[in-house]
Design a protein around this motif. Structure first.
Motif, PDB file in Angstrom:
ATOM      1  N   VAL A 187       3.728   3.530  -8.464  1.00 47.16           N
ATOM      2  CA  VAL A 187       4.004   4.249  -7.223  1.00 47.16           C
ATOM      3  C   VAL A 187       4.794   5.514  -7.556  1.00 47.16           C
ATOM      4  O   VAL A 187       5.356   5.642  -8.647  1.00 47.16           O
ATOM      5  N   ASN A 188       4.830   6.447  -6.621  1.00 46.86           N
ATOM      6  CA  ASN A 188       5.637   7.657  -6.779  1.00 46.86           C
ATOM      7  C   ASN A 188       7.082   7.307  -6.448  1.00 46.86           C
ATOM      8  O   ASN A 188       7.388   6.981  -5.295  1.00 46.86           O
TER       9      ASN A 188
ATOM     10  N   GLN B 288       2.868   4.238  -1.260  1.00 45.77           N
ATOM     11  CA  GLN B 288       2.871   4.883  -2.575  1.00 45.77           C
ATOM     12  C   GLN B 288       4.094   5.755  -2.837  1.00 45.77           C
ATOM     13  O   GLN B 288       4.256   6.255  -3.937  1.00 45.77           O
ATOM     14  N   TYR B 289       4.956   5.951  -1.844  1.00 48.88           N
ATOM     15  CA  TYR B 289       6.146   6.768  -2.030  1.00 48.88           C
ATOM     16  C   TYR B 289       7.378   5.899  -1.796  1.00 48.88           C
ATOM     17  O   TYR B 289       7.577   5.390  -0.695  1.00 48.88           O
TER      18      TYR B 289
ATOM     19  N   ASP C 221       0.790  -1.221   0.000  1.00 44.68           N
ATOM     20  CA  ASP C 221       0.000   0.000   0.000  1.00 44.68           C
ATOM     21  C   ASP C 221       0.831   1.283   0.000  1.00 44.68           C
ATOM     22  O   ASP C 221       0.291   2.367  -0.173  1.00 44.68           O
TER      23      ASP C 221
ATOM     24  N   THR D 243      -0.903   4.802   2.674  1.00 46.63           N
ATOM     25  CA  THR D 243      -0.485   5.018   1.291  1.00 46.63           C
ATOM     26  C   THR D 243       0.446   6.205   1.148  1.00 46.63           C
ATOM     27  O   THR D 243       1.203   6.298   0.194  1.00 46.63           O
ATOM     28  N   LYS D 244       0.398   7.123   2.101  1.00 48.80           N
ATOM     29  CA  LYS D 244       1.237   8.312   2.004  1.00 48.80           C
ATOM     30  C   LYS D 244       2.552   8.169   2.762  1.00 48.80           C
ATOM     31  O   LYS D 244       3.320   9.119   2.847  1.00 48.80           O
TER      32      LYS D 244
END
Length: 181
Positions: free
Chosen positions: A38-39, A18-19, A16, A68-69
């Motif tokens: 993803v970033n 994302q970074y 999950d 996610t962050k």
């Protein structure tokens, strides 16, 4: 290849997030293996982006409700700068830190600095890759989880829990310890 085993391990344990950040990109051994969608971010002094002054997107995010962050850091840092690397990573507050380092490079002081910041070792991959010097260890540290080890109040270690398993993959020359709480 060892990096493929690392990618699978991270994607399986942090789907999950994302970074994703590689603070020592080099030729992209980690960065190029980050999951799709993803970033992705990086630093590399030779490419004009200094790890010590660059702040990646996702750094310092501490929303406990939104995993996610949160940031995942994966890299093979310069061993000669490891104290400064660990200090800087702690200030970025990633959820997961994964470092590829020599087995003697995780000194007691470095380990304790990570522990004081709330990080514990949750996985260890031991690589014996042809062409590399000796064994290389890939340590995964997570913020505030159950560690794969226990300490007594005096700092000595107690017996390792039964849930730890050692798996060897001779095809790529890696082995890993997995903790299942």
């Amino acid at each position: 290849m060892a990096i493929d085993a690392v990618k699978k391990e991270l994607v399986d344990t942090s789907p999950d997030h994302q970074y994703w950040y590689d603070p020592f990109k080099g030729v992209g051994a980690y960065y190029n293996k980050f999951p799709d969608g993803v970033n992705k971010d990086w630093a590399e002094i030779e490419l004009g982006r200094d790890f010590y002054s660059y702040t990646p997107e996702g750094a310092g995010w501490e929303d406990p409700e939104d995993i996610t962050k949160r940031m995942v850091v994966c890299s093979n840092p310069p061993y000669s700068h490891l104290n400064g690397v660990i200090d800087r990573l702690i200030t970025l507050k990633p959820d997961i830190i994964q470092l590829t380092i020599g087995p003697l490079n995780l000194t007691k002081n470095r380990w304790r600095a990570l522990e004081r910041a709330g990080y514990t070792i949750t996985n260890l991959i031991i690589c014996d890759v042809k062409g590399w010097f000796g064994h290389t260890h890939i340590f995964t540290f997570n913020r505030n989880p159950e560690p794969i080890y226990k300490r007594n109040p005096d700092g000595t270690f107690v017996e390792v829990p039964q849930q730890i398993q050692f798996n060897l993959n001779p095809a790529v020359g890696t082995g890993s310890y997995h903790y299942s709480p």
